[in-house]
Design a protein around this motif. Structure first.
Motif: not given
Lengths: 463, 270
Positions: A183, A195-200, A204
């Motif tokens: 990550e 971010a586009s993949q939804g990782w916050p 992080l």
């Protein structure tokens, strides 16, 4: 000078052995905890470096000071000793993170840039801490004497309780760093995609800062808050010279951090007057300088060597191709696709053809003789050896394949191709050569050496 | 007054967008620092089309993509991906950011970057496994650079770097792709490879939105266009909406660009 000399006075071999083998209980605690600390800060420092946020770590560590002193004062006011490490850690973490919070607040609500905000926070928090420290030392209960060690770092003494705290915080940080490796690298490389993949990504980032804060706080006592940033960043920066792979870089940074911690703490155990933090950072700096000079991936020596290699290769290719083209133009100007014979050629023609200086041609020929590419040379004429001739044919062929490719794909006018082809040819790998070959064959030009797509300027004298 | 984009949409409130509409943008307005960049964008993208987003610099082309991906906040309006908000449909969407948006000196290999396309599927804290690398290798193969998988990304040419980004989006295995200027600064061979890939994706029924700059190739590459200049000037099948008049409306009085447009049209008319 005088202190340095006296600091080394009376160190015997048996002292060194005792420290190296961790024979004394206190040394064992100090050295082991500094090693764990070094490994963890190397790892976390790698993230900081890859995220290009090195300075925020500096702001954070300086901002810890007021928290440490306030925590001490509160603990004393509550009737404690004021030296309880967890309490001091908590105070440091709170004020360190508050400092980072202020940096972010300034950045987000005004037009002031990051570096200015960090400079402000760093100096104001540190200044406030120093002022508070003065107050604390004036307190009647006293006992605040050890607090300055957080500024410069001192590892001379440690109790088991402290050791357990430092090692467990560093260990948890290390574990979190390993678990979140994927990550963190994604965040550092491409925040937008993450971010586009939804990782916050904001959370992080906060976690990363939290890890930095944790390692900073437990490192303060050993290294001191002024030098903590060096302990975080230097091993990672050194590791970057050895590898182009983030995984290896992170592991190596951990190893180098551990090594710096071990050597630094050991030296300081031998000579207690030398502040541990400074020694640790100097050892890390030594590792850094060594890596910068000799790192196998981007160290200076490697770069110089590969540049020299490139220059040599370019020179060799120029010479062989020039000879080959001379042979070609002087032998079979009238017969299409006739094989090019190997023969003696005049050095003067070479000089004229390439507008090289005579001295440069001499150097190229000298090297070619050493490499067995030339088997006859008497100062005036030269002949390629069998291997040199084969190499010359291969180089000329690759060169022309490349020219063809540029003409076919890159819309460069044929007369402008030569120079570009020269530059790029020398970095072509075998797989691209194969690709070009397929391309040429697809276009119906299967002859081994395609005719030069632009007219070779005839050589004065030879033509 | 501005609807919260994160609010779940009840069936009564939602306008009749069929769930097979890949992208439905309603009344979207985006503002940076109180200055609107996009005004009242209203457009429905049909399935299986290659859609070019065309417009002058500063027209908000990248912003439109970023707003669809929740990367910039919306001042108002909403975006539905296959009938649902983006955050519920992330796995259906692939994203190719601008090549300049990252540091190519970063210590990772082409394979590492492409594998990032599978991270959402891998999930929190789990390590990358062989199957994910195989997916990434396959994606690299589809863009023709599987042999460069283990190169550090700095050692790739601009076109190869762009292909790495495309491969990463392929590894996402999406139905709808957003591509931000994939043709910018690439060599002719890469441009051909990208066009082939777009047609490949279309054949599989995927939908691609592509920010594009070269007016001369619009007619060849895209079967749908959105002409954008802070608002949607025209949107529809290329044959219907990509003409002199709509280009003038999009690019305004910028003479140089008008010339370019005229040239593009005369070439397209050949």
């Amino acid at each position: 000078m005088k202190t340095a000399t006296s600091a080394w006075n009376g160190i015997s071999v048996s002292d060194i052995v005792e420290v190296a083998l961790l024979q004394s209980y206190n040394t064992r605690l100090v050295v082991l905890s500094t090693i764990v600390l070094g490994v963890a800060s190397g790892l976390i420092g790698s993230f900081l470096l890859l995220r290009k946020r090195s300075l925020i770590g500096d702001a954070l560590s300086h901002a810890c000071l007021p928290g440490i002193v306030l925590a001490f004062m509160i603990m004393v006011a509550l009737g404690g000793s004021g030296k309880s490490l967890p309490g001091l850690f908590l105070g440091a973490a709170v004020s360190g993170l508050a400092g980072v919070g202020v940096v972010l607040l300034i950045r987000n609500t005004s037009r002031i840039k990051d570096d200015t905000a960090m400079g402000l926070v760093l100096s104001v928090f540190f200044g406030g801490g120093v002022a508070l420290l003065g107050l604390a030392q004036a307190m009647p209960q006293a006992g605040a004497a050890g607090l300055e060690s957080f500024i410069y770092g001192r590892t001379a003494s440690m109790i088991l309780h402290d050791f357990i705290w430092i090692v467990s915080v560093a260990g948890v940080t290390l574990l979190a760093g390993f678990l979140l490796y994927k990550e963190m690298v994604l965040l550092c490389f491409d925040e937008g995609f993450a971010a586009s993949q939804g990782w916050p990504v904001k959370r992080l980032d906060a976690v990363m800062l939290g890890l930095v804060a944790a390692i900073t706080v437990v490192g303060l006592q050993a290294v001191g808050l002024i030098l903590m940033i060096a302990f975080l960043i230097t091993p990672a920066a050194a590791a970057r010279f050895w590898t182009e792979d983030a995984r290896r870089m992170t592991l190596l940074a951990g190893a180098l951090g551990g090594l710096s911690g071990w050597l630094g703490a050991s030296i300081s155990a031998l000579a207690p007057r030398l502040p541990a933090g400074a020694i640790i950072v100097l050892v890390a700096a030594g590792v850094f300088v060594f890596s910068m000079l000799f790192g196998t991936s981007r160290g200076i020596a490697t770069r110089v060597r590969s540049h020299r290699k490139l220059v040599t290769r370019v020179g060799r290719q120029h010479l062989l191709r020039a000879v080959y083209e001379l042979l070609e133009s002087s032998s079979a100007a009238d017969v299409e696709n006739a094989p090019v014979p190997n023969a003696k050629i005049r050095v003067a023609d070479l000089v004229a053809k390439r507008s090289w200086s005579r001295a440069r041609v001499q150097r190229l020929i000298d090297r070619a003789l050493k490499e067995d590419h030339v088997d006859f040379y008497n100062g005036e004429r030269l002949r390629l050896s069998e291997s040199g001739f084969g190499e010359a044919a291969r180089i000329t062929r690759n060169h022309r394949l490349w020219e063809m490719y540029l003409i076919a794909h890159a819309d460069i006018a044929p007369q402008h191709v030569d120079r570009d082809a020269d530059m790029v040819e020398h970095v072509l790998g075998p797989e691209l050569i194969a690709e070009l070959e397929r391309e040429i064959i697809k276009r119906g030009r299967a002859s081994i050496i395609p005719a030069s797509p632009h007219v070779i300027v005839p050589v004065r004298g030879a033509a | 007054m501005s609807p919260d984009p994160h609010q779940p949409h009840g069936s009564s409130a939602a306008p009749p967008h069929l769930p097979d509409t890949p992208l439905a943008i309603d009344d979207l307005t985006v503002a940076y620092h109180r200055k609107p960049v996009l005004w009242d964008i209203d457009v429905d993208i049909p399935e299986g089309k290659l859609v070019g987003i065309i417009g002058p610099n500063g027209a908000g082309k990248s912003t439109l993509i970023k707003a669809c991906l929740d990367l910039v906040p919306k001042a108002s309006g909403r975006v539905l991906v296959y009938g649902r908000p983006y955050r519920e449909q992330r796995t259906s969407v692939g994203y190719v950011p601008q090549r300049e948006s990252v540091d190519w000196d970063f210590p990772v290999s082409a394979l590492d970057v492409v594998t990032m396309g599978t991270y959402a599927r891998i999930g929190w804290l789990r390590p990358v496994r062989r199957v994910h690398q195989d997916i990434a290798l396959h994606a690299l193969d589809r863009v023709g650079i599987a042999h460069l998988a283990h190169r550090q990304i700095r050692q790739l040419s601009g076109g190869q770097q762009q292909r790495v980004f495309l491969a990463r989006a392929l590894a996402q295995d999406a139905r709808l792709y957003f591509m931000d200027e994939p043709f910018a600064g690439v060599d002719a061979a890469t441009e051909k490879a990208i066009v082939a890939l777009l047609h490949d994706l279309k054949k599989q029924g995927k939908t691609c939105l592509v920010v594009h700059h070269d007016l001369a190739t619009v007619k060849d590459y895209f079967d749908w266009v959105i002409l954008l200049n802070m608002r949607v000037v025209r949107a529809g099948p290329t044959a219907e909406v990509f003409n002199r008049e709509s280009l003038r409306d999009t690019y305004g009085g910028r003479l140089a660009l008008l010339d370019e447009a005229a040239q593009a049209l005369s070439q397209a008319g050949q």
